[in-house]
Design an enzyme around this catalytic site. Sequence first.
Site, PDB file in Angstrom:
ATOM      1  CG  ASN A 163       9.539   0.877  10.031  1.00 28.93           C
ATOM      2  OD1 ASN A 163       9.411   2.066   9.255  1.00 28.93           O
ATOM      3  ND2 ASN A 163      10.843   1.321  10.368  1.00 28.93           N
TER       4      ASN A 163
ATOM      5  N   GLY B  29      12.881   0.515   1.393  1.00 30.74           N
ATOM      6  CA  GLY B  29      11.856  -0.652   2.270  1.00 30.74           C
ATOM      7  C   GLY B  29      10.817   0.102   1.790  1.00 30.74           C
ATOM      8  CG  ASP B  30       6.146   1.422   0.607  1.00 33.57           C
ATOM      9  OD1 ASP B  30       6.599   2.262   0.919  1.00 33.57           O
ATOM     10  OD2 ASP B  30       5.399   0.599   0.469  1.00 33.57           O
TER      11      ASP B  30
ATOM     12  CE  LYS C 255       6.822   3.067  -3.348  1.00 33.89           C
ATOM     13  NZ  LYS C 255       7.507   3.849  -1.621  1.00 33.89           N
TER      14      LYS C 255
HETATM   15  P1  NDP Z   1       4.923  -1.888   6.661  1.00 33.32           P
HETATM   16  O1  NDP Z   1       4.669  -3.338   6.081  1.00 33.32           O
HETATM   17  O2  NDP Z   1       5.997  -2.302   7.920  1.00 33.32           O
HETATM   18  O3  NDP Z   1       3.202  -2.395   7.816  1.00 33.32           O
HETATM   19  C1  NDP Z   1       2.705  -1.303   7.273  1.00 33.32           C
HETATM   20  C2  NDP Z   1       1.122  -1.532   8.722  1.00 33.32           C
HETATM   21  O4  NDP Z   1       0.241  -1.504   7.398  1.00 33.32           O
HETATM   22  C3  NDP Z   1       1.453  -3.057   8.550  1.00 33.32           C
HETATM   23  O5  NDP Z   1       0.726  -3.631  10.678  1.00 33.32           O
HETATM   24  C4  NDP Z   1       0.123  -3.405   8.073  1.00 33.32           C
HETATM   25  O6  NDP Z   1      -0.477  -4.875   8.395  1.00 33.32           O
HETATM   26  C5  NDP Z   1      -0.716  -2.770   7.584  1.00 33.32           C
HETATM   27  N1  NDP Z   1      -1.689  -2.952   6.586  1.00 33.32           N
HETATM   28  C6  NDP Z   1      -1.034  -2.725   4.699  1.00 33.32           C
HETATM   29  N2  NDP Z   1      -2.015  -3.507   3.859  1.00 33.32           N
HETATM   30  C7  NDP Z   1      -2.741  -2.969   4.352  1.00 33.32           C
HETATM   31  C8  NDP Z   1      -4.204  -2.957   4.228  1.00 33.32           C
HETATM   32  N3  NDP Z   1      -4.094  -3.126   2.648  1.00 33.32           N
HETATM   33  N4  NDP Z   1      -5.345  -2.854   4.333  1.00 33.32           N
HETATM   34  C9  NDP Z   1      -4.879  -3.361   5.983  1.00 33.32           C
HETATM   35  N5  NDP Z   1      -3.810  -3.112   7.124  1.00 33.32           N
HETATM   36  C10 NDP Z   1      -2.645  -3.309   5.946  1.00 33.32           C
HETATM   37  O7  NDP Z   1       4.813  -0.923   5.879  1.00 33.32           O
HETATM   38  P2  NDP Z   1       5.773   0.470   6.595  1.00 33.32           P
HETATM   39  O8  NDP Z   1       4.488   0.861   7.868  1.00 33.32           O
HETATM   40  O9  NDP Z   1       6.993   0.799   5.835  1.00 33.32           O
HETATM   41  O10 NDP Z   1       4.639   0.991   5.357  1.00 33.32           O
HETATM   42  C11 NDP Z   1       3.546   1.781   5.852  1.00 33.32           C
HETATM   43  C12 NDP Z   1       3.160   3.138   5.149  1.00 33.32           C
HETATM   44  O11 NDP Z   1       4.154   4.005   5.231  1.00 33.32           O
HETATM   45  C13 NDP Z   1       2.711   2.641   3.306  1.00 33.32           C
HETATM   46  O12 NDP Z   1       1.870   3.670   2.645  1.00 33.32           O
HETATM   47  C14 NDP Z   1       3.970   3.574   3.059  1.00 33.32           C
HETATM   48  O13 NDP Z   1       4.267   3.395   1.895  1.00 33.32           O
HETATM   49  C15 NDP Z   1       4.364   4.014   3.967  1.00 33.32           C
HETATM   50  N6  NDP Z   1       6.008   4.530   4.041  1.00 33.32           N
HETATM   51  C16 NDP Z   1       6.552   4.812   4.692  1.00 33.32           C
HETATM   52  C17 NDP Z   1       8.015   4.701   4.722  1.00 33.32           C
HETATM   53  C18 NDP Z   1       9.125   4.023   5.532  1.00 33.32           C
HETATM   54  O14 NDP Z   1      10.265   4.313   5.780  1.00 33.32           O
HETATM   55  N7  NDP Z   1       8.775   2.194   5.622  1.00 33.32           N
HETATM   56  C19 NDP Z   1       8.240   5.907   4.329  1.00 33.32           C
HETATM   57  C20 NDP Z   1       7.372   6.821   3.707  1.00 33.32           C
HETATM   58  C21 NDP Z   1       6.609   6.014   3.546  1.00 33.32           C
HETATM   59  P3  NDP Z   1       0.156  -6.568   7.369  1.00 33.32           P
HETATM   60  O15 NDP Z   1       1.210  -6.837   8.708  1.00 33.32           O
HETATM   61  O16 NDP Z   1      -1.378  -7.274   8.425  1.00 33.32           O
HETATM   62  O17 NDP Z   1      -0.136  -6.605   6.477  1.00 33.32           O
END
Ligand code: NDP
Length: 444
Positions: A240, A165-166, A126
Site C-alpha cells: 500500500n 490497517g498495516d 498498535k
Molecule cells: P503491505 O502489506 O501493503 O506491503 C508491505 C510490503 O513490504 C510488501 O511489498 C511486502 O512484500 C514487503 N515486506 C513486508 N515484510 C517484509 C520483510 N520482512 N522483508 C521484505 N519485504 C517485506 O504493507 P504497507 O504498505 O501498509 O506497510 C509498509 C510499511 O509502512 C510498514 O512498516 C507499515 O507499518 C508502514 N505504514 C503503513 C501505513 C499504511 O497506511 N498502510 C501507515 C504508516 C506506516 P510481500 O508482499 O512479499 O510480503
Amino acid sequence: MSYVDEVYSMVVEKNPAQPEFHQAVKEVLESLRVVIEANEEAYRKDALLERLVTPERQLLFRVPWVDDKGQVQVNNGFRVQFNSAIGPYKGGLRLHPSVNLGIIKFLGFEQIFKNSLTGLPIGGGKGGSDFDPKGKSDREVMAFCQSFITELYKYIGADTDVPAGDIGTGAREIGYMFGQYKRIRGLYEGVLTGKGLSYGGSLARTEATGYGLLYLVEEMLKCNGKELAGKTVVISGAGNVAIYAAQKAQQLGAKVVTCSDSTGWIYDPEGIDIALLKEVKEVKRARLTEYAAARKSAEYHEGKGVWTVKCDIALPCATQNELDLEDAKALVANGCFAVAEGANMPTTMEATEYFQKNGILFCPGKASNAGGVATSALEMSQNSERLSWTFEEVDSKLKGIMVNIFHNLDEAAKKYGMEGNYVAGANIAGFLKVAEAMTAQGIV
Ligand code: NDP
C-alpha cells in the site's frame, strides 16, 4: 546516571527479548535528552518517562479458527493500548508471521509521537497477529478476522480505540473485522478505519500514506533549496505505501525506478508502470516476477538490492530495519541526497547516523508516513458527523497536515540547536504535546 539512561536501562531489563522495542525507545529518548535535561526534576518526580515507556494496557489473546481442511489453527492476537493522553488509541493491526509483542510495542510506542505530530486528537496504539494472510483463501481470512474481533471487540470502540490497517491488513481484512464487530455489538460506528467506501470509509485513505510521504518530501526539498521534479527515486516495498508513494512521485515529475517484495526486486529504468504494479499486487496478489514478465524494460532480481541503484532520493516503504549501514553507504556513494521513511523504522540506527553525518536530508517515518493515520483521523471525523468529504477535500487536508508536520519538526530542531536533524525535531515536537497533556491529567 542521567534520567534518560536510567529509563532506557529499565526498559531493557523489564522487557527482555524485545530488541525492536528497545531500539525505538533508545532512538526517541536519545533525541529527547536535551528537552528532558532541561525539565529533569519535574519529569523525574512525576515518573513521566517511566509512564511514557510503559503501555497503559497490553492485550494478548488466543485466536482459534478453522482452515479449509477442517483443521483448527491457533494464532496469537495482540493489542497494545500505549498512550491515550491526547485522544483515543489509534494505530494499525499487523498480520505477519514475524509479529510478536516486542514488534507491536515498538510500533505502538512510535505511534504516540506520530499521532501527536499530526496535530489531531489521537493517542497511540498498535496490534496484530502472527497470522499470515498470504496463501489463505478468502474464507480462511474471514474465519481468522471474525475470531480476532470476537475477542478484541470488548476493548475497542469509536471513542476508546480505533484500529486500522498495516502490513497484511488491507481493505478485505478491515471489512471482515468491521462486519463482525457490528454483528456482536449491534452498533454501527467508526470503530475501524481503512473501511470500504460503501460503508464509511474515506476517499483518499488508500492513497494517504504514500501521497503524504511525497507531500512531506516535496516540502523538505523546497525548504532546502531543491526540487522533486526530474529526480530519480528508489522505493522498496510493493504494498500500500510503496504503490501510492510511487504514483505520487511520478505525478510530481520524479522517476521511480525500483520496487521490491519479500522475495525480490524490480529495476525498471523507464520508470515503474503503476497500473501494472497495481494489477500484479492489488488484484492478483502475485509476486513481482509477474511484473517483470509483463514489462520489457524491467529487470527482476532475487533477494535484496534496491539500495544499490543510483538515485537522488530513497524511500524505504517495506518494513523495519530493511536499510542498514552498508545500504546507507551505497546510497551516499551513489549520490543520493534525501531519504524519507514510508515504512516504520526501516532504517537502522547506524544507517540513520551515517546519513546525518553525511549531510543527507533524512526524515523519520513517524513524521513522513503520518499521512496514513492522519487520514484515518479524518475518516473518524467523517464517521462522527455522518458525512463524506470529496477526494479533493481529504487530499488537500492531507497535504496541509504534511506540510505542517514538516515545519513543526524543522522548527523544533532549530529551537533546540539541532537544525536539520529531523529525527530529533520529530521526536521533540511529538513528545512535548503528549508530555503536557500527561502532566495536566495528573498521575494516571
Ligand atoms: P503491505 O502489506 O501493503 O506491503 C508491505 C510490503 O513490504 C510488501 O511489498 C511486502 O512484500 C514487503 N515486506 C513486508 N515484510 C517484509 C520483510 N520482512 N522483508 C521484505 N519485504 C517485506 O504493507 P504497507 O504498505 O501498509 O506497510 C509498509 C510499511 O509502512 C510498514 O512498516 C507499515 O507499518 C508502514 N505504514 C503503513 C501505513 C499504511 O497506511 N498502510 C501507515 C504508516 C506506516 P510481500 O508482499 O512479499 O510480503
